[in-house]
Design an enzyme around this catalytic site. Structure first.
Site, PDB file in Angstrom:
ATOM      1  N   ASP A 187       2.760 -11.220   0.302  1.00 15.35           N
ATOM      2  CA  ASP A 187       2.789 -10.144   1.374  1.00 15.35           C
ATOM      3  C   ASP A 187       1.395  -9.422   1.121  1.00 15.35           C
ATOM      4  OD1 ASP A 187       5.156 -10.055   2.718  1.00 15.35           O
ATOM      5  OD2 ASP A 187       6.113  -9.317   1.028  1.00 15.35           O
TER       6      ASP A 187
ATOM      7  N   PHE B  57       2.579  14.599  12.297  1.00 20.03           N
ATOM      8  CA  PHE B  57       2.465  13.200  12.948  1.00 20.03           C
ATOM      9  C   PHE B  57       3.748  12.868  13.625  1.00 20.03           C
ATOM     10  CE2 PHE B  57       2.968   8.808  13.549  1.00 20.03           C
ATOM     11  CZ  PHE B  57       1.625   8.453  14.118  1.00 20.03           C
TER      12      PHE B  57
ATOM     13  N   ALA C 212       5.471  10.052  16.722  1.00 18.29           N
ATOM     14  CA  ALA C 212       5.377   8.822  17.330  1.00 18.29           C
ATOM     15  C   ALA C 212       4.882   9.056  18.861  1.00 18.29           C
ATOM     16  CB  ALA C 212       6.618   8.105  17.317  1.00 18.29           C
TER      17      ALA C 212
ATOM     18  N   THR D 215       3.020  11.849  20.017  1.00 19.19           N
ATOM     19  CA  THR D 215       1.706  12.406  20.174  1.00 19.19           C
ATOM     20  C   THR D 215       0.680  11.314  19.606  1.00 19.19           C
ATOM     21  OG1 THR D 215       1.946  13.644  18.182  1.00 19.19           O
ATOM     22  CG2 THR D 215       2.457  14.577  20.001  1.00 19.19           C
TER      23      THR D 215
ATOM     24  N   ASP E  72      13.825  -9.593   3.670  1.00 21.22           N
ATOM     25  CA  ASP E  72      13.256 -10.735   2.948  1.00 21.22           C
ATOM     26  C   ASP E  72      14.138 -11.937   2.169  1.00 21.22           C
ATOM     27  OD1 ASP E  72      10.706 -10.282   3.356  1.00 21.22           O
ATOM     28  OD2 ASP E  72      10.363  -8.857   1.582  1.00 21.22           O
TER      29      ASP E  72
END
Lengths: 670, 564
Positions: A298, A366, A368, A370, A508
């Site tokens: 990964d 924060f 999603a 804006t 996974d």
């Protein structure tokens, strides 16, 4: 409720000594045909010594008996020593789990105290601050910090919340958790690890089985050579051979060196894996690690250090670097993400401002919708940073350079963040993935060994390509979904390749199960841990590389010591054949084969036998630590090891036997 | 070294080098069913045969079916041969009126010819009728090398990722496409050189000293051709290729030497072609080639230098010509002997018993190894068995599960290969031990000292390696040896072939691992050297003690002026 009593410091040397002798039990010896033949030979010669009718024959027989017995002890010691090292490690682990008590939650929510050994899969327990977790499980309720140092050695506590996996033996430092136990007693990771490092549940790995078969047949051939030699030599007279000498010849010829060290090599190999704090569920998977052709890693956390970092400020024309840096700093003050902190750090560096200035204001988190965050300062300034398109929307007369710079950053594999203040676009922050140091060299090493590294990332192709080039991986899958990994694994496997990967999430799990070596992170979900065949207790995905190395070293050590063992036989023939027929008049001429000029026939035989015994302890360090190993192509490695173990394996015993013969001469034995 | 020697060697080795490529490629084309020039005349005949026995040209068998077909067919041949030899007196083409062959000898001869050993406990010209020679023994001389070749081809197919194939098809094609055409060519050359090819009775000739001499005749030229092309080695007459009726000239000596090696050497090349790994093919040719040259040197130089004791007395200052034909010389004899041992033919053009002890080590070496090209197909199988063991032994040292041709070598292959390796010394050592330990065995020893022991070892080694040549001086016509050697030839022949077929099947079923820098390459000079080293060391460890007691002791005793 605390950790149970610490077991008294164990006396390992006493245990090794005891095991060295208890392993002489013929029934246990039977698992190792090579050493079993030595044991039978020892008994035969001891019997001959008892019934011998001349003093000189008796002393010779006893000497041979003693040397054979010591040879056996060296072999059992090697195994006992390897096991004791494993046990020392297991004890360290066991200390953390011995008899904890647990609060078992009843249906009505009340709790009762029970022994941890009574917990079964599905039990719900309550863990209070200061408690040791009584078993492996999953958090179903609450948030708390857990000290995992007992198993990982990492002292910083880890925060565990709902659905996180917790490990038995770790200690809850704060708060309260409700944990669902996910394994039955005796099946926890610790139990598995202990059983494995102690060698208790050690099963022979595929290559070990093949090697044992070959060693068995070689032993059979030498038994045949020696047994038929008795009647064949009787052609020259009824007493042409001496049974004691024939046993000595047999023991010298059969591959005792590798026979004595084979199981120690296997146990030590497992120990080396667990020294890296990796729990392998079977020895088979460790050996498979040596055969790996492709490693899927990964990007985040494995190749790069977890998060993007701000590396550069790019102001638009007309704005100074300092202005942009200050605005970026202000916008990120309330941003506690690693990315936000890296912006602050970079701004401090640019502004040469060691102390953080004081600003008062209303943080805007924060979201999603804006796609930006920032702060509304008390002095009226509103500062924002975020996605470039979002910033463009709220600024007036946005200079076209903003977009150009953003595009440039994206082309280089970075992530651009726009910064604005009160509707004026100031510039771009370049966020970049930082590749862990030393990885590029590491991947180059793997390439030279023929192992391909593939990076999997959710990033777009451009970003992924840049990081892949920077890290030096051979290939990458961009915008990877968990299914893509399985696809890749299946494709590689259909070409006959063996694939290793790491993973931690539940999604996974199928890929971990599909891979030939699946290293699950201890911090990962239960499903991932169940699916993998190894677990890294420190949750460091780069560890996969160490595991591959250990697997290779295990095979190299076996091969090298086998080659050495067989190459040794050449010199032993030149010592024993001329000596063994010295008493037959018709065969006196064979003395010409005594190219080492060993002094007496008995001395020659004893020297060969002593060399054969001493070489075992001399090689124990190689068996335990593994043969030195560097990353290079198979053909180069073959050339070097053939010289080190094959060519020197022929030469060393000539020197050794000659030297021992001289020393025996000093004591009048040769 | 005389110019004749140099020319003889250059021609023989030169012909091998020139023919291995076209012949090896042709073999691969035939057995992968690609068109070849002989299709037109031969295909209808073959198709007729396949229709009669009810098989399909491109059908395939499992390793078990293949082994079983091989064994049962061979068993039927042995029984048939036994019966026909016992009935010899009643059968036609018997102008000398030889009676039935006695039971032990018939058993010994039937097993030894069926296993392509062709050990002869009889003298052909005074035991066998023309019918027995061409209908029984010559027949076996065609089909038994075809059997070995078929097994070799089946194994090569598996290595190239193809199915094993059908035993009966391989047996037929081996005969029609290789042995028959080549036999016709060689026979014509031999007839041109004056070797008899007749069915009329033996000649009674009045010699110039006034005595009557019986000169045997018969279908000798055709016998010689297949005897050598098929690495059979049973002589038409007792003196085998030392008899002027079988090999009259230095040229026939060369032709027979070449005939022995053509197919075994080409088989090594075919391995490279069919697997697509020509470099590996050349590596194996190189390893076998080095061993071949070592044997040649060992057989030539001590003999050319002569017997040191006789030289010391001053009686003889030239080569050791005891037991050798003057018309071939030391050089011609050395290359014939090297070839007959390397290719496990077992025909002789000289008395192997009369070589110096140090030279005789070359004979043993060839038979112990049994893969210095070896019998066609079978020699390659033995070489590949060693390759597998070597790959496993040293392959671990590169830190991966050992691979051969991209297939992992695991417990099954290692076990089968090491059992195949074990059987050969088991037969030789146990057989020799039994002979020395029993009065019946010791009754056949006529020479004193180590040489007597060498003769016993030679007998069992020759039988186990299906070579068939003998060290004269051993009374091999005793019931003990007829039976013991008969058993040894059977086990020695089939055990390793079957083990290899199962290895082939197991490898075929595995997925190929792609090559990378982590792959140990087997087509390198390094691997060739390592392979050579492990072949020499593993065999030396097994056989050094008996060599020390036999030829090595004898050599030292000779230098100490003890002669036997």
């Amino acid at each position: 409720m605390a950790v149970g009593e610490m077991p008294a410091q164990r006396n390992y040397s006493g245990e090794i000594l005891k095991a060295t002798f208890s392993k002489l039990n013929p029934r246990e010896m039977l698992h190792n045909p090579v050493m079993f033949v030595v044991e039978v030979g020892t008994v035969v010669v001891a019997w001959l010594a008892i019934v011998a009718n001349t003093a000189s024959a008796q002393s010779y027989d006893w000497l041979v008996t003693v040397i054979l017995f010591v040879t056996l002890l060296f072999a059992t010691f090697a195994e006992a020593y390897a096991e004791a090292r494993g046990r020392a490690q297991a004890d360290f682990l066991r200390r953390t789990k011995s008899s904890t008590r647990a609060r078992l939650m009843q249906k009505d929510g009340s709790t009762v105290l029970v022994e941890s050994s009574e917990l079964v899969k599905g039990s719900h327990i309550v863990v209070e601050a200061g408690d040791t977790l009584p078993g492996d499980g999953v958090v179903v309720e609450g948030v708390g910090s857990v000290d995992e140092s007992a198993i990982t050695g990492e002292s910083a506590p880890v925060v565990k919340s709902k659905e996180d996996a917790v490990t038995g033996g770790t200690v809850l430092l704060s708060d309260r958790l409700v944990v669902e136990i996910t394994v039955n007693p005796g099946e926890t990771f610790l139990d598995r690890m202990i059983a494995l490092v102690e060698g208790a549940s050690r099963q022979k790995t595929p290559n070990e089985i093949s090697l044992s078969a070959l060693l068995g047949v070689l032993t059979l051939i030498f038994v045949l050579v020696v047994v038929t030699l008795v009647p064949i030599a009787s052609y020259f007279g009824p007493h042409a051979t001496n049974t004691t000498t024939m046993v000595a010849l047999l023991v010298c010829l059969i591959p005792t060196t590798i026979g004595a060290l084979l199981s120690a090599i296997g146990i030590a190999g497992m120990n080396r894996v667990s020294l890296h704090n990796v729990v392998a569920k079977s020895g088979r998977s460790v050996e498979a690690a040596g055969d790996i052709d492709t490693i899927i890693l990964d990007k985040t956390g494995t190749i790069t250090i977890g998060n993007r970092m701000a590396t550069e400020f790019l102001p638009v024309p007309g704005v100074s670097l300092e202005t942009l840096a200050e605005a970026a700093l202000i916008s990120s003050l309330a941003d506690t993400t690693p990315e936000g902190r890296s912006v602050v750090e970079l701004a401090q560096k640019v502004l040469k401002m060691p102390e953080l200035p004081e600003y008062e204001g209303e943080p805007i988190p924060f979201s999603a919708t804006t796609r930006m965050s920032g702060i509304d300062l008390e002095d009226g300034r509103n500062v924002r940073k975020g996605a470039v398109s979002a910033i463009s929307e709220i600024t007036d007369n946005t200079p076209k350079e903003l977009q150009e710079q953003a595009d440039m950053v994206a082309r280089d594999g970075g992530t651009p963040l726009g910064v604005e203040i009160d509707g004026q676009a100031l510039g771009i922050i370049r966020l970049k993935d930082i590749v862990k140091t030393g990885l590029k060299e590491r991947f180059a090493e793997f390439r030279s060994m023929g192992i391909r590294t593939v990076m999997a990332t959710g990033d777009n192709r451009i970003t992924a390509g840049v990081i892949a080039a920077e890290a030096g991986v051979d290939d990458f899958i961009a915008e990877a979904k968990p299914e893509d990994k399985i696809e890749l694994i299946k494709k590689e496997q259909s070409e006959g390749k063996l694939v290793a990967m790491t993973g931690d999430g539940t999604n996974d799990a199928p890929a971990l199960a599909q891979a030939d070596v699946g290293l699950a992170m201890n911090s990962g979900t239960m499903a991932a841990k169940e699916a993998g065949n190894m677990i890294d207790l420190e949750s460091n995905p780069t560890k996969l590389l160490e595991v591959v190395m250990v697997g290779k070293q295990l095979l190299i050590t076996r091969g090298s010591l086998t080659t050495f063992s067989i190459a040794n036989d050449v010199a032993k023939y030149f010592a024993i054949i001329p000596a063994m027929f010295a008493a037959v008049p018709a065969l006196h001429v064979l003395g010409a084969l005594n190219i080492m000029h060993l002094k007496t026939p008995h001395g020659a035989i004893l020297s060969a036998l002593i060399f054969n015994a001493l070489i075992i302890p001399a090689l124990i360090p190689f068996a335990i630590r593994g043969v030195k190993y560097r990353a290079e192509s198979a053909d180069k490695m073959l050339g070097r090891n053939i010289f080190n173990w094959g060519v020197l394996g022929v030469i060393i015993p000539f020197v050794g036997i000659w030297g021992i013969d001289r020393i025996l001469g000093l004591f009048g034995l040769a | 070294m005389s110019i004749q020697t140099i020319l003889t060697w250059a021609v023989v080795i030169g012909v091998f080098l020139v023919t291995l490529k076209p012949l090896g490629t042709y073999m691969v084309r035939v057995f992968t069913f690609q068109p070849t020039i002989l299709d037109r005349p031969l295909k209808p005949i073959e198709n007729f045969i396949f229709r009669v026995i009810g098989v399909d040209r491109e059908s395939s068998m499992s390793a078990k079916e293949y082994s079983l077909s091989l064994i049962l067919t061979n068993f039927a041949w042995a029984v048939g041969a036994y019966i026909l030899l016992r009935l010899q007196g009643q059968l036609p083409f018997n102008p000398q009126h030889f009676g039935a062959v006695n039971p032990q000898l018939a058993f010994n001869t039937a097993t030894s010819f069926t296993t392509n050993t062709n050990w002869q406990a009889y003298a052909g010209e005074s035991t066998m009728s023309y019918f027995s020679q061409f209908a029984v023994l010559s027949y076996l001389q065609f089909v038994t090398p075809a059997t070995g070749g078929a097994a070799g081809i089946a194994f090569l197919r598996t290595l190239s990722g193809r199915k094993l194939g059908n035993f009966f098809v391989d047996l037929t094609l081996m005969t029609t496409r290789l042995l028959l055409p080549l036999s016709i060519i060689v026979t014509l050359i031999l007839v041109a050189q004056g070797i008899p090819e007749a069915l009329s009775p033996y000649l009674h000739v009045h010699s110039i000293v006034g005595q009557t001499q019986v000169v045997p005749r018969g279908p000798i030229a055709s016998w010689e051709a297949i005897e050598h092309l098929g690495q059979n080695g049973g002589g038409y007459t007792n003196a085998n290729s030392a008899n002027p009726l079988e090999s009259p000239t230095a040229l026939t000596n060369v032709v027979l030497t070449i005939a022995m090696g053509l197919l075994p050497v080409a088989f090594f090349y075919a391995f490279g072609v069919i697997t697509g790994r020509r470099r590996l093919g050349w590596t194996l040719i190189g390893v076998a080639g080095v061993l071949y040259l070592v044997m040649l040197a060992l057989l030539y130089f001590p003999e050319a230098a002569g017997n040191p004791i006789i030289n010391a007395i001053g009686l003889h200052t030239h080569a050791n010509m005891v037991g050798k034909e003057t018309r071939f010389g030391i050089g011609g004899t050395a290359i014939f002997s090297t070839s007959t041992m390397a290719f496990t033919t077992g025909s002789v053009a000289s008395a192997h018993d009369s070589f110096l002890p140090i030279s005789s080590i070359a004979f043993y070496m060839a038979m112990f190894l049994n893969m210095v090209f070896g019998g066609k197909g079978v020699g390659l199988l033995n070489m590949l068995m060693f390759v597998i063991i070597t790959v496993f032994l040293i392959g671990l040292m590169v830190g991966r599960t050992p691979e051969f041709l991209g297939k992992k070598i695991e417990a099954k292959e290692v076990s089968l290969a090491s059992v195949a390796f074990l059987i050969h010394p088991l037969l030789i050592l146990a057989g020799t031990a039994l002979a020395v330990a029993t009065p019946a065995g010791m009754a056949g020893v006529f020479n004193p000292g180590p040489h007597g022991l060498s003769e016993i070892i030679y007998g069992f080694t020759s039988a186990a390696a299906n070579n068939g040549s003998a060290f004269g001086g051993l009374g091999a016509a005793l019931p003990f040896y007829e039976v013991a050697l008969g058993i040894v030839v059977v086990i020695g022949r089939y055990a390793s072939i079957i083990a290899m077929l199962f290895i082939g099947q197991s490898l075929l079923q595995k997925k190929a691992v792609p090559e990378s820098a982590g792959t140990m390459h087997t087509d390198t000079v390094l691997f060739g050297g390592v392979l050579l080293g492990s072949i020499v060391i593993l065999n030396a460890l097994t056989f050094f003690p008996i060599m020390a007691l036999g030829p090595i002791a004898e050599q030292y005793l000779m230098m100490a002026h003890h002669l036997f």
